[in-house]
Design a protein around this motif. Structure first.
Motif, mmCIF file in Angstrom:
data_model
loop_
_atom_site.group_PDB
_atom_site.id
_atom_site.type_symbol
_atom_site.label_atom_id
_atom_site.label_comp_id
_atom_site.label_asym_id
_atom_site.label_seq_id
_atom_site.Cartn_x
_atom_site.Cartn_y
_atom_site.Cartn_z
ATOM 1 N N ALA A 15 -9.625 -5.890 0.440
ATOM 2 C CA ALA A 15 -9.457 -5.361 1.805
ATOM 3 C C ALA A 15 -8.018 -4.906 2.010
ATOM 4 C CB ALA A 15 -9.841 -6.425 2.829
ATOM 5 N N GLY A 16 -7.068 -5.681 1.487
ATOM 6 C CA GLY A 16 -5.649 -5.350 1.631
ATOM 7 C C GLY A 16 -5.329 -3.991 1.035
ATOM 8 N N MET A 17 -5.793 -3.754 -0.171
ATOM 9 C CA MET A 17 -5.455 -2.493 -0.840
ATOM 10 C C MET A 17 -6.216 -1.310 -0.221
ATOM 11 S SD MET A 17 -3.086 -3.442 -2.739
ATOM 12 C CE MET A 17 -2.700 -1.940 -3.603
ATOM 13 N N LYS A 18 -7.425 -1.590 0.294
ATOM 14 C CA LYS A 18 -8.190 -0.497 0.926
ATOM 15 C C LYS A 18 -7.580 -0.133 2.283
ATOM 16 C CE LYS A 18 -12.380 -2.323 0.313
ATOM 17 N NZ LYS A 18 -13.826 -2.525 0.261
ATOM 18 N N HIS A 19 -7.299 -1.146 3.075
ATOM 19 C CA HIS A 19 -6.873 -0.868 4.453
ATOM 20 C C HIS A 19 -5.361 -0.740 4.607
ATOM 21 C CE1 HIS A 19 -11.002 -1.334 5.242
ATOM 22 N NE2 HIS A 19 -11.021 -2.641 5.060
ATOM 23 N N GLY A 20 -4.624 -1.266 3.622
ATOM 24 C CA GLY A 20 -3.168 -1.176 3.720
ATOM 25 C C GLY A 20 -2.573 -0.103 2.830
ATOM 26 N N ALA A 21 -3.298 0.271 1.774
ATOM 27 C CA ALA A 21 -2.736 1.273 0.855
ATOM 28 C C ALA A 21 -3.654 2.491 0.725
ATOM 29 C CB ALA A 21 -2.507 0.636 -0.521
ATOM 30 N N GLY A 22 -4.767 2.469 1.438
ATOM 31 C CA GLY A 22 -5.647 3.641 1.453
ATOM 32 C C GLY A 22 -6.444 3.826 0.177
ATOM 33 N N TRP A 23 -6.588 2.762 -0.625
ATOM 34 C CA TRP A 23 -7.403 2.902 -1.834
ATOM 35 C C TRP A 23 -8.872 3.073 -1.437
ATOM 36 C CZ3 TRP A 23 -5.936 -0.460 -6.670
ATOM 37 C CH2 TRP A 23 -4.590 -0.269 -6.968
ATOM 38 N N PRO A 24 -9.606 3.920 -2.135
ATOM 39 C CA PRO A 24 -11.023 4.112 -1.786
ATOM 40 C C PRO A 24 -11.878 2.904 -2.166
ATOM 41 C CG PRO A 24 -10.445 5.435 -3.694
ATOM 42 C CD PRO A 24 -9.175 4.826 -3.202
#
Ligand SMILES: NC(=O)c1ccc[n+]([C@@H]2O[C@H](COP(=O)([O-])OP(=O)(O)OC[C@H]3O[C@@H](n4cnc5c(N)ncnc54)[C@H](O)[C@@H]3O)[C@@H](O)[C@H]2O)c1
Length: 277
Positions: free
Chosen positions: A209-218
């Protein structure tokens, strides 16, 4: 343009499918006629589904022939090699291709972790060898890295680039260095993500969730490693580590343990997550 593809496994069949979709005459070489026919059947099935879904209007599977003979690749403009990831068999194949193909045939390798220059060193016409590094699954992933080896000619390099475009991909140009561009960045980054699981005592779900919502990873890093396969990721990490010796490239022990335990990700139903079959 006539395209040859050697090895119709996961990657080669995808590349051959792209060539048929692009309307190019295509010759696929496998080790047995049965493997070749099976791959042709799979490609036909995928393309049929694309027509049914309205993604393409039509295709001509007649453009694809399969063979066990390297000699049937003689008049191809470009041959793309996608056989086992091992130097010796690839060099042996390139020697055979050099013997049978026209002198101006571009010989491309889809290797992920081997040196294109080292593969090319097996033949005397190394200037015609380049890397065309597709991503898995080749029909869906838009990128292809066009890799210039030490002795690649401009002509061979640009022919490969133009073929990448013709196949509907977004080609990028780079030199032959370990991991090329994307894996050079992505593999140590994913290893960092796995180390953070233990260091920050964050859960798998929260890291994703961190990388998706904080770094925009798909997709989260753990989801991505499950998709790629923990075994494949460990192997790729070890290859980069062996060549560059940067600590971040070494596979995290947690991932090695997962791979050894058969927690390979989606393909075995268990990795960071559990999947219903
Ligand atoms: N799978 C990936 O995610 C991925 C991504 C990018 C690049 N690659 C690279 O693509 C190459 C192929 O990988 P793959 O995952 O498709 O492997 P794979 O095992 O699915 O397919 C390899 C195929 O090559 C055939 N083969 C072996 N030797 C042959 C020969 N001499 N002539 C003709 N066919 C031969 C095998 O029968 C098999 O069908 C490797 O170099 C790999 O590093 C793989």
């Amino acid at each position: 343009m006539k395209v040859g593809v050697v090895g119709l496994g996961a990657m080669g069949a995808g590349i051959a499918q792209l060539a048929v979709e692009a309307g190019l005459e295509t010759v696929g070489r496998e080790v047995t006629a049965e493997l070749g026919e099976k791959a042709r059947g799979r490609i036909d099935g995928f393309l049929k589904r694309k027509v049914e879904k309205g993604q393409i209007e039509a295709y001509d599977i007649g453009l694809l022939t399969t063979t066990t003979e390297v000699a049937d690749l003689a008049d191809c403009d470009v041959v793309i090699e996608a056989i086992v990831e091992s130097l010796e068999p690839k060099q042996e194949l390139f020697r055979e291709l050099e013997r049978v193909c026209r002198p101006d045939t571009v010989l491309a390798t889809n290797t992920s972790a081997l040196s294109v220059t080292e593969i090319a060193s097996a033949i005397s016409s190394a200037e015609r060898v380049v890397g065309m590094h597709f991503f898995n699954p080749a029909p869906l992933m838009p990128l292809v890295e066009i890799v210039r080896a030490e002795l690649s000619s401009d002509e061979a390099f640009e022919t490969a680039y133009a073929l990448g475009e013709k196949l509907g991909k977004h080609p990028i140009r780079c030199h032959d260095t370990p991991g090329f561009v994307v894996n050079r960045v992505l593999i140590p980054l994913l290893n960092d993500c796995v180390r953070v699981l233990d260091e920050a005592r964050v859960s798998v779900e929260d890291l994703d969730a961190g990388m998706k919502h904080g770094a925009g990873w798909p997709m989260g890093p753990c989801e991505l490693i499950d998709l790629v396969g923990t075994d494949v990721h460990v192997h790729a990490s070890e290859a980069l580590w062996a060549k560059l010796r940067e600590p971040r490239m070494a596979a995290p022990p947690r991932l090695v343990a997962m791979a050894n335990a058969g927690l390979l990700g989606r393909k075995t139903g268990r990795g960071f997550y559990t999947y219903e079959s």
